[in-house]
Design a protein around this motif. Structure first.
Motif, PDB file in Angstrom:
ATOM      1  N   ILE A 170     -10.764  -0.527  15.983  1.00  0.00           N
ATOM      2  CA  ILE A 170      -9.682  -0.713  16.964  1.00  0.00           C
ATOM      3  C   ILE A 170      -9.216   0.591  17.584  1.00  0.00           C
ATOM      4  CG2 ILE A 170      -8.889  -2.857  15.897  1.00  0.00           C
ATOM      5  CD1 ILE A 170      -6.686  -1.351  14.512  1.00  0.00           C
ATOM      6  N   PRO A 216      -5.958   8.833  14.978  1.00  0.00           N
ATOM      7  CA  PRO A 216      -5.747  10.211  14.504  1.00  0.00           C
ATOM      8  C   PRO A 216      -4.582  10.286  13.508  1.00  0.00           C
ATOM      9  CG  PRO A 216      -4.831   9.927  16.682  1.00  0.00           C
ATOM     10  CD  PRO A 216      -5.556   8.650  16.367  1.00  0.00           C
ATOM     11  N   ILE A 217      -4.453  11.445  12.855  1.00  0.00           N
ATOM     12  CA  ILE A 217      -3.324  11.625  11.929  1.00  0.00           C
ATOM     13  C   ILE A 217      -2.490  12.838  12.341  1.00  0.00           C
ATOM     14  CG2 ILE A 217      -4.426  10.489   9.962  1.00  0.00           C
ATOM     15  CD1 ILE A 217      -5.037  13.408   8.917  1.00  0.00           C
ATOM     16  N   ASP A 218      -2.533  13.163  13.642  1.00  0.00           N
ATOM     17  CA  ASP A 218      -1.795  14.341  14.116  1.00  0.00           C
ATOM     18  C   ASP A 218      -0.288  14.229  13.872  1.00  0.00           C
ATOM     19  OD1 ASP A 218      -2.200  12.225  16.050  1.00  0.00           O
ATOM     20  OD2 ASP A 218      -1.009  13.444  17.416  1.00  0.00           O
ATOM     21  N   LEU A 219       0.258  13.027  13.933  1.00  0.00           N
ATOM     22  CA  LEU A 219       1.712  12.886  13.723  1.00  0.00           C
ATOM     23  C   LEU A 219       2.067  13.032  12.236  1.00  0.00           C
ATOM     24  CD1 LEU A 219       2.440   9.975  16.227  1.00  0.00           C
ATOM     25  CD2 LEU A 219       2.827  12.440  16.554  1.00  0.00           C
ATOM     26  N   HIS A 220       1.148  12.579  11.371  1.00  0.00           N
ATOM     27  CA  HIS A 220       1.358  12.807   9.927  1.00  0.00           C
ATOM     28  C   HIS A 220       1.405  14.320   9.696  1.00  0.00           C
ATOM     29  CE1 HIS A 220      -0.128   8.667   8.462  1.00  0.00           C
ATOM     30  NE2 HIS A 220      -0.435   8.659   9.748  1.00  0.00           N
ATOM     31  N   PHE A 237       5.171   9.171  18.849  1.00  0.00           N
ATOM     32  CA  PHE A 237       4.943   7.729  18.891  1.00  0.00           C
ATOM     33  C   PHE A 237       5.489   7.171  17.575  1.00  0.00           C
ATOM     34  CE2 PHE A 237       2.941   3.884  20.385  1.00  0.00           C
ATOM     35  CZ  PHE A 237       2.746   3.157  19.217  1.00  0.00           C
ATOM     36  N   LEU A 258       0.827  -1.220   0.000  1.00  0.00           N
ATOM     37  CA  LEU A 258       0.000   0.000   0.000  1.00  0.00           C
ATOM     38  C   LEU A 258       0.862   1.271   0.000  1.00  0.00           C
ATOM     39  CD1 LEU A 258      -2.916  -1.155   2.339  1.00  0.00           C
ATOM     40  CD2 LEU A 258      -3.054  -0.674  -0.114  1.00  0.00           C
ATOM     41  N   ARG A 308      -8.392   3.341   5.305  1.00  0.00           N
ATOM     42  CA  ARG A 308      -7.590   4.315   6.063  1.00  0.00           C
ATOM     43  C   ARG A 308      -6.253   4.588   5.369  1.00  0.00           C
ATOM     44  NH1 ARG A 308      -6.888   6.259  10.366  1.00  0.00           N
ATOM     45  NH2 ARG A 308      -4.654   5.860  10.362  1.00  0.00           N
ATOM     46  N   ALA A 309      -5.731   3.568   4.733  1.00  0.00           N
ATOM     47  CA  ALA A 309      -4.371   3.690   4.166  1.00  0.00           C
ATOM     48  C   ALA A 309      -4.332   4.679   3.002  1.00  0.00           C
ATOM     49  CB  ALA A 309      -3.888   2.320   3.707  1.00  0.00           C
ATOM     50  N   VAL A 362      -0.664  -0.774  21.677  1.00  0.00           N
ATOM     51  CA  VAL A 362      -0.593   0.065  20.473  1.00  0.00           C
ATOM     52  C   VAL A 362      -1.917   0.728  20.148  1.00  0.00           C
ATOM     53  CG1 VAL A 362      -0.085   0.060  17.990  1.00  0.00           C
ATOM     54  CG2 VAL A 362       1.310  -1.330  19.556  1.00  0.00           C
ATOM     55  N   PHE A 363      -3.005  -0.022  20.205  1.00  0.00           N
ATOM     56  CA  PHE A 363      -4.334   0.555  19.920  1.00  0.00           C
ATOM     57  C   PHE A 363      -5.185   0.514  21.183  1.00  0.00           C
ATOM     58  CE2 PHE A 363      -4.088   1.498  15.540  1.00  0.00           C
ATOM     59  CZ  PHE A 363      -3.286   0.540  14.947  1.00  0.00           C
ATOM     60  N   SER A 378       4.828   5.981  14.859  1.00  0.00           N
ATOM     61  CA  SER A 378       3.702   5.650  13.985  1.00  0.00           C
ATOM     62  C   SER A 378       4.207   5.139  12.638  1.00  0.00           C
ATOM     63  CB  SER A 378       2.853   6.909  13.767  1.00  0.00           C
ATOM     64  OG  SER A 378       2.154   6.852  12.540  1.00  0.00           O
ATOM     65  N   LEU A 386      -9.861  -6.991  10.546  1.00  0.00           N
ATOM     66  CA  LEU A 386      -9.393  -8.138   9.762  1.00  0.00           C
ATOM     67  C   LEU A 386      -8.644  -9.166  10.574  1.00  0.00           C
ATOM     68  CD1 LEU A 386      -6.362  -7.646   7.586  1.00  0.00           C
ATOM     69  CD2 LEU A 386      -7.246  -5.630   8.649  1.00  0.00           C
TER      70      LEU A 386
HETATM   71  C1  EPZ Z   1      -0.258   0.424  10.338  1.00  0.00           C
HETATM   72  O1  EPZ Z   1      -1.350   1.254  10.687  1.00  0.00           O
HETATM   73  C2  EPZ Z   1      -0.875  -0.849   9.779  1.00  0.00           C
HETATM   74  N1  EPZ Z   1      -1.665  -0.535   8.603  1.00  0.00           N
HETATM   75  C3  EPZ Z   1      -1.756  -1.505  10.840  1.00  0.00           C
HETATM   76  O2  EPZ Z   1      -2.230  -2.731  10.296  1.00  0.00           O
HETATM   77  C4  EPZ Z   1      -0.911  -1.821  12.068  1.00  0.00           C
HETATM   78  O3  EPZ Z   1      -1.744  -2.368  13.072  1.00  0.00           O
HETATM   79  C5  EPZ Z   1      -0.261  -0.523  12.563  1.00  0.00           C
HETATM   80  O4  EPZ Z   1       0.510   0.075  11.503  1.00  0.00           O
HETATM   81  C6  EPZ Z   1       0.661  -0.764  13.746  1.00  0.00           C
HETATM   82  O5  EPZ Z   1       1.642  -1.690  13.406  1.00  0.00           O
HETATM   83  C7  EPZ Z   1      -1.046  -0.313   7.422  1.00  0.00           C
HETATM   84  O6  EPZ Z   1       0.169  -0.333   7.333  1.00  0.00           O
HETATM   85  C8  EPZ Z   1      -1.935  -0.074   6.237  1.00  0.00           C
HETATM   86  P1  EPZ Z   1       0.256   3.613  13.466  1.00  0.00           P
HETATM   87  P2  EPZ Z   1      -1.088   2.807  11.098  1.00  0.00           P
HETATM   88  O7  EPZ Z   1       0.232   4.951  12.852  1.00  0.00           O
HETATM   89  O8  EPZ Z   1       0.018   3.366  10.290  1.00  0.00           O
HETATM   90  C9  EPZ Z   1      -1.407   6.260  16.980  1.00  0.00           C
HETATM   91  C10 EPZ Z   1      -3.775  -4.331   9.714  1.00  0.00           C
HETATM   92  O9  EPZ Z   1      -4.320  -5.131  10.474  1.00  0.00           O
HETATM   93  N2  EPZ Z   1      -1.232   7.389  16.038  1.00  0.00           N
HETATM   94  O10 EPZ Z   1       1.580   2.954  13.748  1.00  0.00           O
HETATM   95  O11 EPZ Z   1      -2.384   3.506  11.103  1.00  0.00           O
HETATM   96  C11 EPZ Z   1      -2.579   5.373  16.564  1.00  0.00           C
HETATM   97  O12 EPZ Z   1      -3.782   5.913  17.074  1.00  0.00           O
HETATM   98  C12 EPZ Z   1      -3.643  -2.888  10.121  1.00  0.00           C
HETATM   99  O13 EPZ Z   1      -3.209  -4.624   8.620  1.00  0.00           O
HETATM  100  C13 EPZ Z   1      -1.404   8.684  16.522  1.00  0.00           C
HETATM  101  O14 EPZ Z   1      -1.689   8.895  17.701  1.00  0.00           O
HETATM  102  O15 EPZ Z   1      -0.595   2.589  12.600  1.00  0.00           O
HETATM  103  C14 EPZ Z   1      -2.245   4.056  17.176  1.00  0.00           C
HETATM  104  O16 EPZ Z   1      -2.671   4.035  18.524  1.00  0.00           O
HETATM  105  C15 EPZ Z   1      -4.466  -2.589  11.342  1.00  0.00           C
HETATM  106  N3  EPZ Z   1      -1.260   9.722  15.659  1.00  0.00           N
HETATM  107  C16 EPZ Z   1      -0.716   4.012  17.122  1.00  0.00           C
HETATM  108  O17 EPZ Z   1      -0.288   5.359  16.909  1.00  0.00           O
HETATM  109  C17 EPZ Z   1      -0.933   9.530  14.341  1.00  0.00           C
HETATM  110  O18 EPZ Z   1      -0.791  10.534  13.603  1.00  0.00           O
HETATM  111  C18 EPZ Z   1      -0.155   3.155  16.006  1.00  0.00           C
HETATM  112  O19 EPZ Z   1      -0.636   3.662  14.795  1.00  0.00           O
HETATM  113  C19 EPZ Z   1      -0.764   8.216  13.880  1.00  0.00           C
HETATM  114  C20 EPZ Z   1      -0.916   7.160  14.743  1.00  0.00           C
END
Ligand code: EPZ
Length: 421
Positions: free
Chosen positions: A120, A124-128, A162, A26, A94-95, A329-330, A164, A373
C-alpha cells in the motif's frame, strides 16, 4: 500457498463476536519493554502478527507466556537486555518498529532493520526518527538499518508533519520516561492511541490528551508492570458491518464500540443500511432498503478509516448509482480495484481517486489475489455475493489481521473454506 474458496452465500444472518484490536495490542505489547515488571495483557487477538511481536519480545530477553484459552499474554520484562531486533522477525511485520522507542528508553539504544514498504505504500519512518531525535536521540538510517542511541531522553515539543499513528505511539512510549515534559502536536487521534496511553498510565506514566491532536506527556523515573484489556477491533467491526450490508443480511455485532466506527456507521446509513443499537451489540441490516451509492474519502481518525476503504469499495460495486472513493492516507491503496475488476466490477482509478459507476450486473466469481489484509477481506466480501465461486489467494495477509475469520464468517452463513494449494 493457502487460499479461500468463497461461494455465493446469500444474506448473512446471526451474530459475531469482535476480537481485541490488533493495532492496539501490537504497540501495547511493545510498551511492555519499558518496564522490568510483569504485564498482563487481556483480550489479545490470536494472530500471526501478535505471534511475531511475542517472538520479538523473547529475542530481547523478555519472558512471554501466551494463554490463548484466555486470550492473555503475560510479559516479564526483567530480563530484557538485547537492543537489536532480529532482521528475520522485522521483515515479517512492519509494526516491529514499535519497539524502537521503548528499547531506546529502556536500554539507551535500539538497532532495527528499516521495516519494508508494503503493497500500500513505501511507508517511511522519517516522522518516528524526527520525534526521537527531538527527544535527544541520535537516529541514523543507513543501508536499510535504523540505529538509535541516547544517553538520556529529554522532554520536548514534537510537531508531526502528518498525524502518523506509529510515530505518535513510538514518541509517546519514549517520552513516558524522558526527563521533563513532551508535547506531541498534530498527533494521531486513533482509539488505539488512547488505548496505548491508558495502558502506559496504568504503568505509572503521566499522559494527557490522547485521542486529541495534542498529547502532553510528563516523563517519570520508572514504569511498573500493569494489567490491561485491549479494546475491540474497530476495523474487524467495520468489516463485519459491511459483510451484513453487502449480502443484504441481518447481523448482530457483539463486543464492539460503536463510537469507534462512527464514520462507517454514517456511510452505511447513507447507503441505506439500517443500524440499531441493541443491549447485546450493534445490529446491521442490509435487507430493509435498496442500497444506493455514496462517496467516501479516507482521512486520519476521526475521518473515514483507510483500513475500511477496500471493504467499503467492495460494497459500492454492488449498489446502484455512481460512487467516488478517495484515498488520502496511503499512496497506493487501490490494488484491490483491479482484483474486483476481475470479478466484473467497473472501477476507474486515477491516482488517489477511484470512480465506480452504478453497476447493474452482479459480480462474477473469479481467481483473485489478496494484496494486503484489508484488500483480502474485501475480496471475500465480494465473493459472498458474486455469482459462482471466487478463489482468493495470498490469504496469509488476511490471517494476520482477522482472528478466526473463516469460522466467524461461516457461523453467519458464509460459504467460505480455506484450502492449502
Ligand atoms: C497504522 O499504520 C496501522 N498499523 C495501519 O493498519 C493503518 O492503516 C495506519 O496506521 C493508518 O491508520 C498498525 O497500527 C500496526 P501511519 P502506520 O504512520 O502507523 C506516512 C492494517 O490494515 N508516514 O499513520 O504505519 C505513511 O507513509 C494496517 O491493520 C510518513 O510519511 O500508519 C502513510 O502514508 C495497514 N512518515 C501515512 O503517514 C512516517 O514516519 C499514515 O501512516 C510515518 C508515516
Amino acid at each position: 500457498m493457502a487460499k479461500y474458496i468463497v461461494e455465493n452465500s446469500g444474506p448473512l444472518y446471526g451474530e459475531v463476536e469482535i476480537s481485541g484490536a490488533k493495532n492496539a495490542a501490537l504497540p501495547i505489547l511493545a510498551a511492555t519493554v519499558l518496564t522490568d515488571g510483569v504485564c498482563e495483557i487481556n483480550e489479545v487477538p490470536r494472530l500471526k502478527d501478535i505471534d511475531v511481536m511475542c517472538r520479538i519480545l523473547r529475542s530481547l530477553g523478555a519472558k512471554v507466556e501466551e494463554n490463548w484459552d484466555e486470550h492473555t499474554v503475560t510479559v516479564d520484562g526483567s530480563g530484557i537486555n538485547v537492543s537489536e531486533v532480529p532482521y528475520d522477525l522485522v521483515k515479517l511485520m512492519r509494526a516491529s518498529i514499535f519497539v524502537m522507542g521503548p528499547l531506546l528508553a529502556r536500554l539507551g539504544k535500539a538497532t532495527i532493520a528499516q521495516p519494508g514498504g508494503c503493497a500500500i505504500g513505501n511507508r517511511p519512518i522519517d516522522l518516528h526518527a524526527k520525534g526521537l531525535r527531538t527527544l535527544g536521540a541520535r537516529v541514523m538510517i543507513s543501508e536499510g538499518m535504523v540505529y538509535a542511541a541516547a544517553d538520556k531522553l529529554t522532554g520536548a515539543l514534537v510537531y508531526l508533519d502528518f498525524p502518523s499513528v506509529g510515530a505518535t505511539e513510538n514518541i509517546m512510549m519514549a517520552a513516558a520516561v524522558a526527563e521533563g515534559t513532551t508535547i506531541i502536536e498534530n498527533a494521531a487521534e486513533e482509539p488505539e492511541i488512547v488505548d496505548l496511553a491508558s495502558f502506559l498510565n496504568r504503568m505509572g506514566a503521566k499522559i494527557k490528551g490522547a485521542g486529541t491532536d495534542t498529547i502532553r506527556i510528563e516523563g517519570v523515573e520508572k514504569l511498573h508492570g500493569a494489567r490491561h484489556a485491549v479494546i475491540p477491533d474497530r476495523i474487524e467491526t467495520g468489516t463485519f458491518m459491511v459483510a451484513a450490508a453487502i449480502t443484504r443480511g441481518n447481523v448482530l455485532i457483539k463486543n464492539c464500540l460503536p463510537d469507534h466506527v462512527r464514520p462507517v456507521i454514517a456511510k452505511l446509513i447513507e447507503c441505506g443500511a439500517v443500524i440499531q443499537d441493541e443491549m447485546e451489540g450493534m445490529r446491521v441490516r442490509g435487507d430493509i432498503n435498496r442500497l444506493v451509492a455514496t462517496d467516501i474519502k479516507t482521512l486520519p481518525y476521526p475521518g473515514f478509516p483507510t483500513d475500511m476503504q477496500a471493504p467499503f469499495m467492495a460494497l459500492l460495486t454492488t449498489v446502484s448509482g455512481s460512487s467516488t472513493v478517495i484515498e488520502t492516507v496511503f499512496e497506493n491503496r487501490f490494488m484491490h480495484a483491479q482484483e474486483l475488476s476481475k470479478m466484473g466490477a467497473n472501477i476507474r482509478v486515477d491516482g488517489r481517486v477511484a470512480s465506480i459507476p452504478g453497476d447493474k450486473c452482479p459480480l462474477e466469481g473469479a481467481q483473485v489475489v489478496s494484496t494486503d489484509l484489508r484488500a483480502g477481506a474485501a475480496l471475500v466480501l465480494a465473493g459472498l455475493v458474486a455469482k459462482g465461486t471466487t478463489e482468493v489467494s495470498q490469504i496469509y495477509h488476511v490471517e494476520r489481521g482477522y482472528e478466526n475469520f473463516v469460522e466467524k464468517m461461516s457461523k453467519l452463513g458464509a460459504k467460505i473454506r480455506l484450502v492449502e494449494d
